[in-house]
Write a protein that holds these residues in place. Structure first.
Motif, mmCIF file in Angstrom:
data_model
loop_
_atom_site.group_PDB
_atom_site.id
_atom_site.type_symbol
_atom_site.label_atom_id
_atom_site.label_comp_id
_atom_site.label_asym_id
_atom_site.label_seq_id
_atom_site.Cartn_x
_atom_site.Cartn_y
_atom_site.Cartn_z
ATOM 1 N N PRO A 149 24.588 30.121 -27.720
ATOM 2 C CA PRO A 149 25.838 30.305 -26.088
ATOM 3 C C PRO A 149 25.549 30.706 -25.267
ATOM 4 O O PRO A 149 25.927 30.528 -23.638
ATOM 5 C CB PRO A 149 26.694 30.875 -27.323
ATOM 6 N N TRP A 150 24.790 31.709 -25.112
ATOM 7 C CA TRP A 150 23.910 32.536 -24.087
ATOM 8 C C TRP A 150 22.759 32.635 -24.021
ATOM 9 O O TRP A 150 22.283 32.717 -22.625
ATOM 10 C CB TRP A 150 24.816 34.269 -23.967
ATOM 11 N N CYS A 151 22.085 31.408 -24.289
ATOM 12 C CA CYS A 151 21.129 32.004 -23.699
ATOM 13 C C CYS A 151 19.835 30.401 -24.120
ATOM 14 O O CYS A 151 19.950 29.980 -25.404
ATOM 15 C CB CYS A 151 20.188 32.953 -24.695
ATOM 16 N N ASP A 152 19.724 30.271 -22.588
ATOM 17 C CA ASP A 152 19.412 28.606 -23.022
ATOM 18 C C ASP A 152 18.148 28.326 -23.910
ATOM 19 O O ASP A 152 17.598 27.307 -24.409
ATOM 20 C CB ASP A 152 19.111 27.626 -21.535
ATOM 21 N N GLU A 153 16.920 29.287 -23.670
ATOM 22 C CA GLU A 153 15.619 29.459 -24.489
ATOM 23 C C GLU A 153 15.979 29.097 -26.238
ATOM 24 O O GLU A 153 15.029 28.729 -26.109
ATOM 25 C CB GLU A 153 14.997 30.332 -24.280
ATOM 26 N N CYS A 154 17.301 29.854 -26.958
ATOM 27 C CA CYS A 154 17.505 29.728 -27.986
ATOM 28 C C CYS A 154 17.773 28.586 -28.182
ATOM 29 O O CYS A 154 17.704 28.162 -29.096
ATOM 30 C CB CYS A 154 18.657 31.229 -28.226
ATOM 31 N N LEU A 155 18.613 27.664 -27.290
ATOM 32 C CA LEU A 155 19.652 27.077 -27.973
ATOM 33 C C LEU A 155 18.502 25.743 -27.820
ATOM 34 O O LEU A 155 18.742 24.654 -29.016
ATOM 35 C CB LEU A 155 20.409 26.153 -26.255
ATOM 36 N N ASP A 156 17.627 25.180 -26.818
ATOM 37 C CA ASP A 156 16.410 24.283 -26.542
ATOM 38 C C ASP A 156 15.733 25.207 -28.104
ATOM 39 O O ASP A 156 15.682 23.860 -28.222
ATOM 40 C CB ASP A 156 15.522 24.485 -25.361
ATOM 41 N N ALA A 157 15.703 26.149 -28.503
ATOM 42 C CA ALA A 157 14.587 26.472 -29.600
ATOM 43 C C ALA A 157 14.867 25.746 -30.701
ATOM 44 O O ALA A 157 14.391 24.880 -31.790
ATOM 45 C CB ALA A 157 14.080 27.638 -29.998
ATOM 46 N N THR A 158 16.808 25.673 -31.171
ATOM 47 C CA THR A 158 17.681 25.308 -31.685
ATOM 48 C C THR A 158 17.536 23.667 -31.666
ATOM 49 O O THR A 158 17.832 23.212 -33.123
ATOM 50 C CB THR A 158 19.083 25.552 -31.634
ATOM 51 N N LYS A 159 17.158 22.619 -30.657
ATOM 52 C CA LYS A 159 17.822 21.429 -30.821
ATOM 53 C C LYS A 159 15.693 20.808 -31.073
ATOM 54 O O LYS A 159 15.995 19.938 -31.078
ATOM 55 C CB LYS A 159 17.606 21.416 -28.972
ATOM 56 N N ASP A 160 15.106 21.419 -31.015
ATOM 57 C CA ASP A 160 13.510 21.316 -31.067
ATOM 58 C C ASP A 160 13.592 21.491 -32.832
ATOM 59 O O ASP A 160 13.341 20.112 -33.194
ATOM 60 C CB ASP A 160 13.217 22.335 -30.609
ATOM 61 N N MET A 161 14.342 21.938 -33.615
ATOM 62 C CA MET A 161 14.268 22.348 -34.503
ATOM 63 C C MET A 161 15.377 21.116 -35.728
ATOM 64 O O MET A 161 14.825 20.837 -36.375
ATOM 65 C CB MET A 161 15.394 23.890 -35.275
ATOM 66 N N GLY A 162 15.845 20.811 -34.888
ATOM 67 C CA GLY A 162 17.140 19.269 -35.567
ATOM 68 C C GLY A 162 16.330 18.268 -35.199
ATOM 69 O O GLY A 162 15.696 17.322 -36.167
ATOM 70 N N ARG A 163 14.847 18.268 -33.839
ATOM 71 C CA ARG A 163 14.546 17.338 -33.981
ATOM 72 C C ARG A 163 13.672 17.185 -34.818
ATOM 73 O O ARG A 163 12.858 15.539 -35.409
ATOM 74 C CB ARG A 163 13.952 17.234 -32.866
ATOM 75 N N VAL A 164 13.093 18.187 -34.809
ATOM 76 C CA VAL A 164 12.008 18.066 -36.442
ATOM 77 C C VAL A 164 12.881 17.552 -37.504
ATOM 78 O O VAL A 164 11.660 16.211 -38.427
ATOM 79 C CB VAL A 164 11.510 19.353 -36.505
ATOM 80 N N LEU A 165 13.692 18.084 -37.743
ATOM 81 C CA LEU A 165 14.346 17.644 -39.116
ATOM 82 C C LEU A 165 14.581 16.365 -39.347
ATOM 83 O O LEU A 165 14.595 15.480 -40.214
ATOM 84 C CB LEU A 165 15.473 18.491 -38.569
ATOM 85 N N GLY A 166 15.118 15.472 -37.664
ATOM 86 C CA GLY A 166 15.616 14.213 -38.036
ATOM 87 C C GLY A 166 14.220 13.603 -38.275
ATOM 88 O O GLY A 166 14.196 12.329 -38.725
ATOM 89 N N GLU A 167 12.728 13.552 -38.014
ATOM 90 C CA GLU A 167 11.873 13.210 -37.525
ATOM 91 C C GLU A 167 11.151 12.803 -39.087
ATOM 92 O O GLU A 167 10.673 11.811 -39.690
ATOM 93 C CB GLU A 167 11.154 13.555 -37.206
ATOM 94 N N THR A 168 11.563 13.911 -39.133
ATOM 95 C CA THR A 168 11.285 14.456 -41.130
ATOM 96 C C THR A 168 11.455 13.113 -42.131
ATOM 97 O O THR A 168 11.363 12.269 -43.292
ATOM 98 C CB THR A 168 11.361 15.933 -41.469
ATOM 99 N N LEU A 169 13.375 13.547 -41.910
ATOM 100 C CA LEU A 169 13.859 12.879 -42.570
ATOM 101 C C LEU A 169 13.996 11.497 -42.545
ATOM 102 O O LEU A 169 14.256 10.177 -43.555
ATOM 103 C CB LEU A 169 14.821 13.470 -42.862
ATOM 104 N N TYR A 170 13.983 10.426 -41.352
ATOM 105 C CA TYR A 170 13.879 9.808 -40.474
ATOM 106 C C TYR A 170 12.726 9.117 -40.445
ATOM 107 O O TYR A 170 12.665 7.660 -40.473
ATOM 108 C CB TYR A 170 15.071 9.518 -39.964
ATOM 109 N N GLY A 171 11.561 9.954 -40.077
ATOM 110 C CA GLY A 171 10.344 9.301 -39.822
ATOM 111 C C GLY A 171 9.965 9.067 -38.181
ATOM 112 O O GLY A 171 11.222 9.025 -37.911
ATOM 113 N N ALA A 172 9.003 9.573 -37.586
ATOM 114 C CA ALA A 172 8.632 10.049 -36.828
ATOM 115 C C ALA A 172 8.771 8.541 -35.921
ATOM 116 O O ALA A 172 8.870 7.753 -35.909
ATOM 117 C CB ALA A 172 7.308 10.444 -35.988
#
Length: 336
Positions: free
Chosen positions: A313-336
Motif C-alpha cells: 500500500p505504501w511502497c512500489d518496490e514491495c508492490l512490484d515484488a508481489t506482482k512478480d510472485m503472482g506472475r511466477v505462480l501463474g506461469e507455474t500453474l498454467y505453463g509459461a
C-alpha cells in the motif's frame, strides 16, 4: 537453472522501505517485539487491515470478486476468504482455474486475513489464480499440528467438489504462505507426500521460516529495527510447539532435514529478502530442495525486508515484488 547458494546477501535498503520503517505508517510496527502478542495482533490490524487502508491504497489492489465462506475441520469451523481475479474469469468458466491456498505469516501467533488482503488481491490478479486465504486458529491458544491439519483440510476442500464448483481444476491447487505460513507450506508438502495424499501443485514459499535462524549471518546483521525482530522468534517457536515435540521434527523444521529427505515434493517458488532475519534459512532451503532434485524457482530481493507482501500500500518496490510472485505462480500453474 544455475545452482542456488546456501546463503543470501543484502545490498542497500530500498529508500521507500527505509522511509516506511522510519516515518511511515509501519514505523512503530514490530513482529516479535516486546509487546504482548495480543497487543501485536491489535496493532497489526490497525495498520495493515484492509478496512483501515486509504482509498488510494485500496485502488492499487483491485479484484474481480470476494467470497466469504467457511470449512469445517476436526478442530472446528474456520473462515476462508476467496479472491476471484478478473484476470482468471475465462479459466474459471471452463473449470480450468488455478488456486492458491494461503496461510498467512505472523509467527503462528499474530495476524489475520484482513492484514494480508491487499497483497493477496495483488497475487490473485497478477497470477490469474483464485486465492483461498485461511483464517486458521492461532497459537498459543492452538498449537501444532492444529494449523497443519486445518491447512490440509482446506486443500482437500479446494481439490474436491467445492473447488470444482468454483471453477478450479483439481490438478492446479497450490499452497503458499509467508514466514510462518511458508514454514507450514513446506511442512504440508512433506506431510502430504508421506501420507501418499494428492499433493499441492506447487509450494509458494515467501521468506519462509524453514528452520530457526539463530546461527545465521542474516539473523545477526538484521537482528532488529527491520520490522521482524529476530529475538522474538524464540517466543513464536514456544507458542507454536507443544511440550514434547522436538524442534527438529520434519513437519516443524523442514529446513533442518537433509536433502535426501526432501525428494519428490511439488515445485517450489521461493522468494527471499536481503534485510530479513530469515533470509539465509530460506535460501538454504531452496538450495536443499534443488539438491534433492526438485524443481525450484528462487528470486532474491536484496534491498527489501521481511513483510514486503504487506507493505505494498505504501511502497512500489514491495508492490512490484508481489506482482512478480503472482506472475511466477501463474506461469507455474498454467505453463509459461
Amino acid at each position: 537453472m544455475s545452482s542456488i547458494p546456501t546463503v543470501g546477501h543484502r545490498t542497500k535498503l530500498a529508500p521507500s522501505v527505509k522511509r516506511l520503517l522510519s516515518e511511515g505508517p509501519t514505523a512503530q510496527l514490530h513482529l516479535g517485539g516486546v509487546e504482548a502478542y495480543s497487543e501485536e495482533r491489535r496493532h497489526h490490524t490497525e495498520i495493515l487491515g484492509w478496512h483501515h487502508l486509504s482509498e488510494d491504497a485500496k485502488a492499487k489492489a483491485p479484484i474481480g470478486d470476494v467470497e466469504f465462506t467457511a470449512v469445517r475441520t476436526k478442530h472446528g469451523t474456520i473462515s476462508v476468504r476467496v479472491f476471484y481475479p478478473a484476470s482468471g474469469k475465462q479459466r474459471k468458466e471452463k473449470v480450468e482455474a488455478g488456486a492458491l491456498v494461503y496461510m498467512h505469516g505472523g509467527g503462528y501467533t499474530v495476524g489475520c486475513v484482513d492484514d494480508f488482503e491487499h497483497g493477496l488481491r495483488v497475487l490473485a490478479e497478477s497470477s490469474g489464480c483464485q486465492v483461498y486465504a485461511v483464517e486458521y486458529h492461532l497459537a498459543p491458544e492452538y498449537r501444532y499440528p492444529t494449523q497443519l491439519d486445518e491447512y490440509s483440510a482446506v486443500v482437500d476442500w479446494v481439490q474436491g467438489p467445492e473447488g470444482r464448483r468454483r471453477g478450479v481444476h483439481p490438478d492446479k491447487v497450490a499452497g503458499g504462505g509467508d514466514s510462518a505460513g511458508g514454514n507450514m507450506t513446506a511442512a504440508l508438502a512433506l506431510r502430504r507426500r508421506d501420507e501418499d495424499k494428492k499433493n499441492i501443485a506447487a509450494q509458494l514459499l515467501i521468506y519462509p521460516e524453514a528452520r530457526l535462524p539463530f546461527d545465521t549471518k542474516a539473523c545477526q546483521e538484521n537482528n532488529t529495527g527491520l520490522y521482524l525482530e529476530a529475538n522474538g522468534i524464540f517466543s513464536f517457536a514456544d507458542h507454536y510447539l507443544p511440550r514434547g515435540v522436538p524442534p527438529a521434527t520434519p513437519y516443524v523444521s523442514p529446513g533442518m532435514q537433509d536433502a535426501d529427505k526432501l525428494r519428490d515434493v511439488p515445485p517450489a517458488l521461493v522468494f527471499t529478502a536481503g534485510f530479513d532475519p530469515l533470509r539465509d534459512v530460506g535460501v538454504e532451503y531452496a538450495h536443499k530442495l534443488q539438491k534433492a532434485g526438485n524443481a525450484v524457482h528462487w528470486t532474491h530481493h536484496p534491498d527489501l525486508t521481511h513483510g514486503f507482501v504487506q507493505f505494498g500500500p505504501w511502497c512500489d518496490e514491495c508492490l512490484d515484488a508481489t506482482k512478480d510472485m503472482g506472475r511466477v505462480l501463474g506461469e507455474t500453474l498454467y505453463g509459461a
